[in-house]
Write a protein that holds these residues in place. Structure first.
Motif, PDB file in Angstrom:
ATOM      1  N   ILE B   6      47.535  76.122 -46.196  1.00 32.48           N
ATOM      2  CA  ILE B   6      47.355  74.737 -46.649  1.00 32.48           C
ATOM      3  C   ILE B   6      48.615  74.227 -47.351  1.00 32.48           C
ATOM      4  CG2 ILE B   6      46.241  75.369 -48.835  1.00 32.48           C
ATOM      5  CD1 ILE B   6      44.361  72.896 -48.164  1.00 32.48           C
ATOM      6  N   VAL B   7      49.300  75.116 -48.052  1.00 37.33           N
ATOM      7  CA  VAL B   7      50.558  74.739 -48.697  1.00 37.33           C
ATOM      8  C   VAL B   7      51.649  75.673 -48.220  1.00 37.33           C
ATOM      9  CG1 VAL B   7      51.782  74.446 -50.875  1.00 37.33           C
ATOM     10  CG2 VAL B   7      49.345  73.944 -50.752  1.00 37.33           C
ATOM     11  N   GLU B   8      52.780  75.095 -47.818  1.00 34.93           N
ATOM     12  CA  GLU B   8      53.923  75.920 -47.407  1.00 34.93           C
ATOM     13  C   GLU B   8      55.163  75.429 -48.120  1.00 34.93           C
ATOM     14  OE1 GLU B   8      54.695  76.560 -43.242  1.00 34.93           O
ATOM     15  OE2 GLU B   8      52.553  76.650 -42.843  1.00 34.93           O
ATOM     16  N   ILE B   9      55.931  76.351 -48.642  1.00 35.63           N
ATOM     17  CA  ILE B   9      57.209  75.998 -49.264  1.00 35.63           C
ATOM     18  C   ILE B   9      58.297  76.623 -48.417  1.00 35.63           C
ATOM     19  CG2 ILE B   9      58.628  76.214 -51.324  1.00 35.63           C
ATOM     20  CD1 ILE B   9      56.091  76.373 -52.959  1.00 35.63           C
ATOM     21  N   LYS B  10      59.235  75.787 -47.945  1.00 35.65           N
ATOM     22  CA  LYS B  10      60.276  76.293 -47.048  1.00 35.65           C
ATOM     23  C   LYS B  10      61.647  76.048 -47.628  1.00 35.65           C
ATOM     24  CE  LYS B  10      58.286  75.957 -42.481  1.00 35.65           C
ATOM     25  NZ  LYS B  10      57.924  74.748 -41.773  1.00 35.65           N
ATOM     26  N   ASN B  11      62.414  77.100 -47.834  1.00 33.54           N
ATOM     27  CA  ASN B  11      63.823  77.031 -48.252  1.00 33.54           C
ATOM     28  C   ASN B  11      64.040  76.022 -49.369  1.00 33.54           C
ATOM     29  OD1 ASN B  11      63.834  77.146 -44.925  1.00 33.54           O
ATOM     30  ND2 ASN B  11      64.876  78.806 -46.000  1.00 33.54           N
ATOM     31  N   LEU B  12      63.150  76.050 -50.337  1.00 37.36           N
ATOM     32  CA  LEU B  12      63.176  75.031 -51.382  1.00 37.36           C
ATOM     33  C   LEU B  12      64.255  75.316 -52.418  1.00 37.36           C
ATOM     34  CD1 LEU B  12      61.264  72.688 -52.693  1.00 37.36           C
ATOM     35  CD2 LEU B  12      60.697  74.548 -54.220  1.00 37.36           C
ATOM     36  N   SER B  13      65.042  74.273 -52.748  1.00 39.86           N
ATOM     37  CA  SER B  13      65.993  74.366 -53.856  1.00 39.86           C
ATOM     38  C   SER B  13      65.752  73.198 -54.784  1.00 39.86           C
ATOM     39  CB  SER B  13      67.434  74.315 -53.348  1.00 39.86           C
ATOM     40  OG  SER B  13      67.683  75.445 -52.566  1.00 39.86           O
ATOM     41  N   PHE B  14      65.826  73.501 -56.061  1.00 43.15           N
ATOM     42  CA  PHE B  14      65.640  72.428 -57.034  1.00 43.15           C
ATOM     43  C   PHE B  14      66.430  72.755 -58.285  1.00 43.15           C
ATOM     44  CE2 PHE B  14      63.582  70.619 -60.726  1.00 43.15           C
ATOM     45  CZ  PHE B  14      63.573  69.290 -60.364  1.00 43.15           C
ATOM     46  N   GLY B  15      66.943  71.739 -58.946  1.00 45.06           N
ATOM     47  CA  GLY B  15      67.676  71.968 -60.179  1.00 45.06           C
ATOM     48  C   GLY B  15      67.965  70.663 -60.879  1.00 45.06           C
ATOM     49  N   TYR B  16      68.452  70.792 -62.112  1.00 50.46           N
ATOM     50  CA  TYR B  16      68.835  69.618 -62.895  1.00 50.46           C
ATOM     51  C   TYR B  16      70.355  69.603 -62.988  1.00 50.46           C
ATOM     52  CZ  TYR B  16      63.951  69.894 -64.327  1.00 50.46           C
ATOM     53  OH  TYR B  16      62.605  69.957 -64.341  1.00 50.46           O
ATOM     54  N   GLY B  17      70.986  68.541 -62.516  1.00 56.82           N
ATOM     55  CA  GLY B  17      72.445  68.455 -62.580  1.00 56.82           C
ATOM     56  C   GLY B  17      73.063  69.573 -61.767  1.00 56.82           C
TER      57      GLY B  17
END
Lengths: 262, 267, 155
Positions: B6-17
């Motif tokens: 139901i939920v898939e996360i693919k090659n996720l990148s996240f950051g601040y600045g």
């Protein structure tokens, strides 16, 4: 680093952050207007907030208006009697209240009484993740929380200012007529001739409406923008009072100069 | 239409600045399962939930919920997706100006046009599920931490969501409340046929009920597997975490220049 | 709090606000005396209007019968043209005097209409021919000084 550069960068930093805040406050203001229809459709939310901002401010407004009116009466009498025109005391009290003191003092008291309450409430809601929770329930906090409070403030302010002016005039009357002994008829008739409904009463209402928009949106923004900590909320509350007061006084000058020029 | 995950996360990148919190994370959350995301404090576990909820946008990669890419949805689309989610916040996040009853009724009143009598029945049903039907008149300030968490859970499941997300459901609870919540997570998940995503750092609890566990460290998935696999894992990080050792791959000291240098050359 | 009690309070609040506004309009302001009902417009020319302002009252025997609508300057005659709005209830004869007076020594200026004896009444757009300018204090003082000086020289 060179101290001059340090000072310069400090100033630059201050200016950019102020402008940034002004921009995001404007953005919140626009969003609030966009979501207003939702808060009007469910008018009860707004009525509830009118109770907390308007009705709860009534006592402080009435008491201060009464004293301001009495002081105006006394001070006006001592000056006017030197020129032998103590009957004009009614005019002085009414004009001072309608044009300036009514809208301005109401706005200052509103910022202190209702504005801080709004900021603290929203700041705490943010700190305790209530706003996030609402977001996650697919309910816009701006429509559900911000907008009703905004309209409640905007509606309450002119009402409070009218009450302030009326109670102030009654305070002035109490000092001038029974205590000092100015003629009852002269007090009212002079006032009646020299106070113009359109110029004085309506302009005063326009002022308080503008102050209502400014004070409420500042209080809402400070709360919405407050860092989610105890210190952050307390500082935001202080900033609400300072910013609202300065904004009201500045706006008052601008509005007055516009109104006088016509 | 119904995907297996139901939920898939693919090659996720996240950051601040310039600071990257997540680097190239991939996870899948299969329907009907309880999946836990574990990791040390401040490794961005909660942020993953916020990414799934669409409250923030990823820098790269994507999160798919029910076949839809979250960050490509407009407001309406995100709200549509969020109606399928229920989230339990770390401290409950109950609306302090509403009573327990009104808190649970809140999402129903906002999103449905059900008559008040039906809302009443539904609310009492939800409160009964968390064992707090008797407390429906209380205000949130009158509740203990564990009770508040349970009310918040009742609110999260008010609209029978497909996905229930838990943000640190055990933080700051006594062992009894902890066991209650633990039990609720599992039973509610199975009773509602929902999918649960739990962010936590409580090893014992997570291992007791999760079907699958992801370990997040240094912004990426350090290990994954069923509780059984992980407890036998020889990976040094997992070993340190599961057994709560103070020093190991996760150092006791925050990044710093050498002690000697700091002492003598402090500026 | 109970919903109805809250509603009552807010209703009361709004009612008090409206009452205060009405009080300000009627008792304090001149909304009642200001509404002139139906009016007719006449004009009057002056050499000098002194400190006369638009919206100043037009009185007859001390009763407000109208208001000054606007004040313009006629570049042909080099005169001030004052437009008056007079209540329809008060007709004035053609030979009415329109004088500018000051209420009190330093008060505001107004136009006083003093009715003549003509059988015909002023109509919409008519011009009042008999006018008297505002008294300028400086002129008055200098006249007084001149006359004093000439009296002195006669002796």
């Amino acid at each position: 680093m060179n101290p001059i550069f340090k000072i310069l960068s400090n100033i630059g930093n201050q200016v950019t952050s102020r402008i940034w805040r002004l921009g995001s406050a404007t953005r919140l203001f626009c969003l609030t207007l966009i979501y207003s229809s939702e808060s009007f459709r469910r008018i009860h939310l707004t009525i509830r907030e009118i109770y907390f901002t308007g009705v709860m401010s009534l006592i402080i407004i009435v008491v201060s208006a009464f004293f301001v009116g009495m002081v105006l009466g006394l001070q006006g009498y001592y000056t006017l009697q030197k020129y032998g025109s103590s009957e004009s005391i009614g005019v002085l009290v009414a004009l001072a209240l309608l044009r300036e003191l009514g809208p301005v003092v109401t706005a200052l008291l509103f910022a202190g009484r209702a504005g801080t309450a709004i900021t603290a409430e929203i700041g705490l809601m943010k700190a305790t993740e209530q706003l996030s929770a609402m977001e996650m329930m697919a309910i816009s906090p701006i429509a559900r929380i911000i907008s009703p409070r905004f309209w409640a403030g905007v509606i309450s302010m002119p009402i409070l200012a009218s009450i302030f002016s009326m109670v102030g005039v009654m305070g002035g009357y109490l000092v001038a007529v029974p205590i000092i002994g100015v003629d009852h008829g002269a007090f009212w008739s002079q006032m009646n001739v020299n106070v113009d409904f359109r110029i004085d009463v309506i302009n005063g209402l326009i002022k308080s409406f503008v102050f209502g928009v400014a004070c409420t949106i500042i209080a809402l923004y400070e709360g919405y923008d407050a860092p989610p900590t105890a210190e952050g909320v307390s500082r935001a509350t202080t900033r609400t009072v300072v910013t609202s007061s300065l904004t009201v006084l500045g706006l008052d000058f601008i509005l007055t100069s516009f109104m006088m020029s016509n | 239409m119904a995907q297996k995950n139901i939920v898939e996360i693919k090659n996720l990148s996240f950051g601040y600045g310039n600071f990257m919190l997540h680097k190239d994370i991939s996870m899948v959350f299969p329907r009907g399962k309880v999946t836990a995301i574990m990791g040390g404090s401040g490794c961005g576990k909660t942020t993953i939930l916020r990414l799934i909820g669409g409250q923030i946008k990823p820098k790269a990669g994507q999160v798919t919920v029910d076949g839809k890419i979250v960050h490509k949805q407009d407001r309406q689309g995100i709200y549509e997706l969020r109606r399928k989610m229920g989230m339990l916040f770390q401290h409950g996040a109950l609306f302090t100006d509403l009573s327990v009853f009104d808190n649970v009724a809140f999402p129903m009143r906002e999103h449905t046009k059900l008559p008040e009598s039906m809302i009443r029945d539904l609310v009492l049903m939800k409160l009964n599920a968390v064992g707090l039907r008797g407390a429906h008149k209380l205000m949130p300030t009158e509740l203990s931490g564990g009770m508040a968490r349970r009310v918040a859970l009742a609110r999260a499941i008010a609209l029978d969501p497909d996905i229930i997300m838990y943000d640190e459901p055990f933080a700051g609870l006594d062992p009894i409340s902890m066991a209650v919540i633990c039990d609720l997570i599992r039973t509610l998940n199975d009773a509602l046929g929902a999918t649960s995503i739990i962010v936590t750092h409580d090893v014992e609890e997570a291992f007791s009920f999760a079907d699958y566990i992801y370990f997040v460290a240094d912004g990426s998935v350090a290990a994954e597997g069923t509780p059984k696999e992980l407890s036998k894992s020889k990976l040094p990080f997992v070993h340190q975490f599961v057994h709560g050792e103070k020093d190991g791959p996760v150092p006791f000291h925050h990044n710093a220049p050498s002690y000697k240098k700091d002492i003598y050359e402090w500026v | 709090m109970d919903k109805t009690i809250l509603d009552i309070w807010v209703g009361l609040f709004v009612a008090i606000g409206i009452a205060a506004l009405m009080g300000l309009a009627m008792r304090v302001g001149n909304l009642t005396s200001n509404t002139l009902g139906e009016t007719y417009t006449i004009t009057a020319n002056y050499e000098n209007i002194g400190g006369l302002k638009p919206r100043a009252p037009v009185k007859s025997s001390g009763v407000v019968v109208g208001r000054i609508d606007k004040i313009q300057f006629d570049t042909q005659a080099y005169q001030a043209v004052v437009t008056l709005k007079i209540d329809k209830r008060y007709p004035f004869p053609k030979d009415t005097f329109a004088n500018i007076y000051t209420s009190g020594l330093l008060g505001e200026q107004y136009i006083s209409l003093e009715a003549g004896g003509d059988d015909h009444f002023l109509k919409e757009g008519d011009r009042v021919s008999k006018t008297q300018d505002a008294v300028v204090l400086e002129k008055l003082i200098s006249q007084f000084l001149y006359s004093k000086a000439s009296e002195e020289s006669k002796k």
